[in-house]
Scaffold this motif. Structure first.
Motif, short mmCIF file in Angstrom:
data_model
loop_
_atom_site.label_atom_id
_atom_site.label_comp_id
_atom_site.label_asym_id
_atom_site.label_seq_id
_atom_site.Cartn_x
_atom_site.Cartn_y
_atom_site.Cartn_z
N MET A 1 0.85 -1.21 0.00
CA MET A 1 0.00 0.00 0.00
C MET A 1 0.88 1.25 0.00
N TYR A 2 0.50 2.21 -0.86
CA TYR A 2 1.22 3.50 -0.92
C TYR A 2 0.40 4.59 -0.23
N SER A 3 1.07 5.62 0.24
CA SER A 3 0.34 6.79 0.72
C SER A 3 1.13 8.06 0.48
N VAL A 4 0.39 9.16 0.39
CA VAL A 4 0.99 10.50 0.32
C VAL A 4 0.30 11.35 1.37
N THR A 5 1.08 12.17 2.08
CA THR A 5 0.51 13.04 3.12
C THR A 5 0.96 14.48 2.89
N THR A 37 -3.76 12.27 4.63
CA THR A 37 -3.09 11.13 4.01
C THR A 37 -4.02 10.45 3.02
N PHE A 38 -3.48 10.17 1.83
CA PHE A 38 -4.23 9.51 0.77
C PHE A 38 -3.55 8.19 0.46
N ARG A 39 -4.33 7.08 0.49
CA ARG A 39 -3.72 5.76 0.26
C ARG A 39 -4.26 5.14 -1.03
N ARG A 40 -3.39 4.36 -1.66
CA ARG A 40 -3.73 3.69 -2.92
C ARG A 40 -2.93 2.41 -3.01
N ARG A 41 -3.58 1.38 -3.45
CA ARG A 41 -2.91 0.09 -3.52
C ARG A 41 -1.79 0.10 -4.58
N GLU A 42 -2.07 0.74 -5.72
CA GLU A 42 -1.07 0.82 -6.79
C GLU A 42 -0.90 2.27 -7.24
N LEU A 43 0.27 2.60 -7.74
CA LEU A 43 0.50 3.94 -8.27
C LEU A 43 -0.17 4.09 -9.63
N ASP A 44 -0.44 5.33 -10.03
CA ASP A 44 -1.04 5.54 -11.35
C ASP A 44 0.05 5.61 -12.42
N ALA A 45 -0.32 5.97 -13.66
CA ALA A 45 0.62 5.95 -14.78
C ALA A 45 1.76 6.96 -14.62
N ASP A 46 1.54 8.00 -13.79
CA ASP A 46 2.59 8.98 -13.53
C ASP A 46 3.48 8.57 -12.34
N ASN D 81 9.51 7.99 -13.42
CA ASN D 81 9.34 9.14 -12.53
C ASN D 81 9.71 8.71 -11.11
N THR D 82 10.81 9.26 -10.60
CA THR D 82 11.26 8.86 -9.26
C THR D 82 10.56 9.71 -8.20
N THR D 83 9.23 9.56 -8.16
CA THR D 83 8.42 10.28 -7.17
C THR D 83 8.73 9.78 -5.76
N THR D 84 8.29 10.54 -4.79
CA THR D 84 8.54 10.18 -3.39
C THR D 84 7.93 8.82 -3.06
N GLU D 85 6.71 8.57 -3.53
CA GLU D 85 6.05 7.30 -3.23
C GLU D 85 6.75 6.14 -3.93
N PHE D 86 7.23 6.37 -5.16
CA PHE D 86 7.97 5.33 -5.88
C PHE D 86 9.28 5.03 -5.15
N LEU D 87 9.99 6.07 -4.73
CA LEU D 87 11.26 5.85 -4.04
C LEU D 87 11.05 5.16 -2.69
N ALA D 88 9.92 5.42 -2.05
CA ALA D 88 9.62 4.72 -0.79
C ALA D 88 9.59 3.21 -1.04
N GLU D 115 9.70 14.56 2.07
CA GLU D 115 10.37 15.42 1.10
C GLU D 115 10.43 16.87 1.60
N SER D 116 9.67 17.19 2.62
CA SER D 116 9.71 18.52 3.25
C SER D 116 8.98 18.41 4.58
N HIS D 117 8.87 19.55 5.29
CA HIS D 117 8.13 19.55 6.56
C HIS D 117 6.62 19.49 6.31
N VAL D 118 6.18 19.57 5.06
CA VAL D 118 4.74 19.56 4.77
C VAL D 118 4.32 18.50 3.75
N ALA D 119 5.18 17.55 3.43
CA ALA D 119 4.79 16.49 2.48
C ALA D 119 5.67 15.26 2.65
N TRP D 120 5.02 14.09 2.68
CA TRP D 120 5.77 12.84 2.76
C TRP D 120 4.95 11.71 2.12
N ALA D 121 5.62 10.60 1.85
CA ALA D 121 4.95 9.48 1.20
C ALA D 121 5.49 8.18 1.78
#
Lengths: 127, 127, 127, 127, 127, 127
Positions: A1-5, A37-46, D81-88, D115-121
């Motif tokens: 599971m992935y999440s972004v906060t 916090t937003f959770r998703r089982r899989e990442l999207d195309a980006d 795309n080496t996004t924060t969630e992908f790198l996690a 990735e900052s004091h206001v965003a993480w994955a």
């Protein structure tokens, strides 16, 4: 599971009804540091759960609706104890609607409100 | 699911037995910043998971029992490695008993002990 | 120069007068996380600036006088904008008096009030 | 359930492809503060989830492989795309392999990148 | 002396020249969490050092000029090592100009850039 | 004035002598999160106050000398109350010597030891 906060904050006045709240029955206030916090089982195309820029803007817009207010006088909260845990749910529910979370493929949304460096509350809902 | 968390800390000495612990086999010490989280599926009639004031007082009372001590000399921990993860469980179990967590309708209790800015451990139990 | 700092917090409502404050002219609120710093050129015979336990208790007592209140209705602040920087001075001045800071040999007292994770204000006075 | 978390950080350059990223399509960079969490249903004979010293060393070794680099030029991440969630996820997967997490009896591994004091994955995987 | 501080952040790529920098001579990146502090001997007629809203907006505008860039390619920094301490001065100098700090009666401006949870740098200038 | 700060931590046992310390007269312990700050009026030819890598290594070496010990049994501290403010000075003095701070052109060194999330102490010396 992935999440972004993403994090933002709001500054409100309010009071509570009920002996359990002791001195917090008086009109007082709080800064709530809000983590969404937003959770998703899989990442999207980006390769993302949700664009952090979009999440930040939407949380900012939602927070602006509540910010710098006396919650005791907001029609939405008439007769309600606007506790930290209750407000966590309000923010979560409004966020789900505002970003159309199901349509974006999110699996759950969680919100934490920090009322101080020593106390915070959360609400999480599946989608 | 809702949760409320309160924070306190304790300052103790202890040592570990076992080669895995390296230099931590010597008598040393730690500040444990303690986060106690209480979860509940639904809020009660006051719109809370648990009164934050009560949670703070009970965690404070529990912490006072352990604070400013050499854990190596506490009968409760005789012959036991008082690791951060083990102590997280001790705090969680004692909290559950102290606040009669099941009777209050709580669904789980989790405790995190931060031993430094770069290491922490948790224990969570369902009720 | 040595210093010791202790942290507490208070939760208050208030409003501001003056166009510069924009939406903060409405009644709203804040959690102020309060850091009180005591400075001394030399340590005393116990090797301390000031007992951290005493500093914590005195800051706690002072904070309790202000906590869970609407500052707009406090006689001490009638007609005054209770900004973060102003309140930092109030806390510093009251602390100096409360702990008889000069008699204890302190050289200065500084107070920082954090109103959120992205804004704080301080006041420092020599003794 | 028990867990242990250790923290480290890495400093990298990268860029993203896709309109959703706006100005982050330009070459820029980030400090990622990395929290690696190891979960286990029961403690081992030493009363630990995993030795914190070992976890710190292994996370440090893994971070060193990625640190002070332009991720756009790393063969492992070509066209990604080496996004924060992908790198996690990358950090979590490499950690699982590096410490042979299943053989150690761990039940899951989670990684959070701030990735900052206001965003993480975060990314969490069962074992 | 009073002060007000506001926080923002920027995410940039850069590289350093000089053997002292070791692996940081390679192109890499950083998130800089930026704290801008404004000091004043006395508060103004509104009881403030500087409006926190204005300070936040001006810092935000300044940060946007630097954000999501490769500093190695910025004409302003040609041939310069854009170290954390150097960038702290750049932000301080630009802020002083942007808000016309002397005309506002400020006595000094200080900027801290946090490059990670374990390293930061500051620059302070009198006005 | 410029400064650079690096952070590390140490975990020690100790006890205090003197009624002022109350329960802290018992053998207990602490994690001290250590912030070491180096100040310089002007940057050097590399645009730095001091190499952050070098500062981190030297602070790490110094911390290792004190770490995982019972300070009551260290000959250097015989008969001394190893309070947080006293230890801040010990770390500062040892750092000045270890990095030959004057020869490097530094103007002052300051050390802060955080003993918990609600208490810390500092020592600063001019060079």
């Amino acid at each position: 599971m992935y999440s972004v906060t993403v994090r933002d904050h709001l500054m409100v006045a309010h009071s509570f009804r009920g002996a359990v709240f002791g001195p917090a029955q008086r009109l007082h206030g709080a800064t709530f540091v809000v983590d969404a916090t937003f959770r998703r089982r899989e990442l999207d195309a980006d390769n993302i759960v949700l664009d952090i820029g979009l999440a930040t803007r939407e949380l900012g817009g939602l927070v602006a609706e509540l910010n710098y207010r006396n919650l005791d006088e907001e029609p939405d909260f008439a007769g309600v104890n606007t506790t930290t845990e209750f407000l966590a749910r309000v923010v979560a529910d409004r966020l789900v609607e505002r970003i159309d979370a199901r349509a974006r493929g999110l699996d759950s949304v969680a919100v934490t409100l920090h009322e101080s460096h020593v106390a915070w509350a959360s609400y999480e809902r599946e989608l």
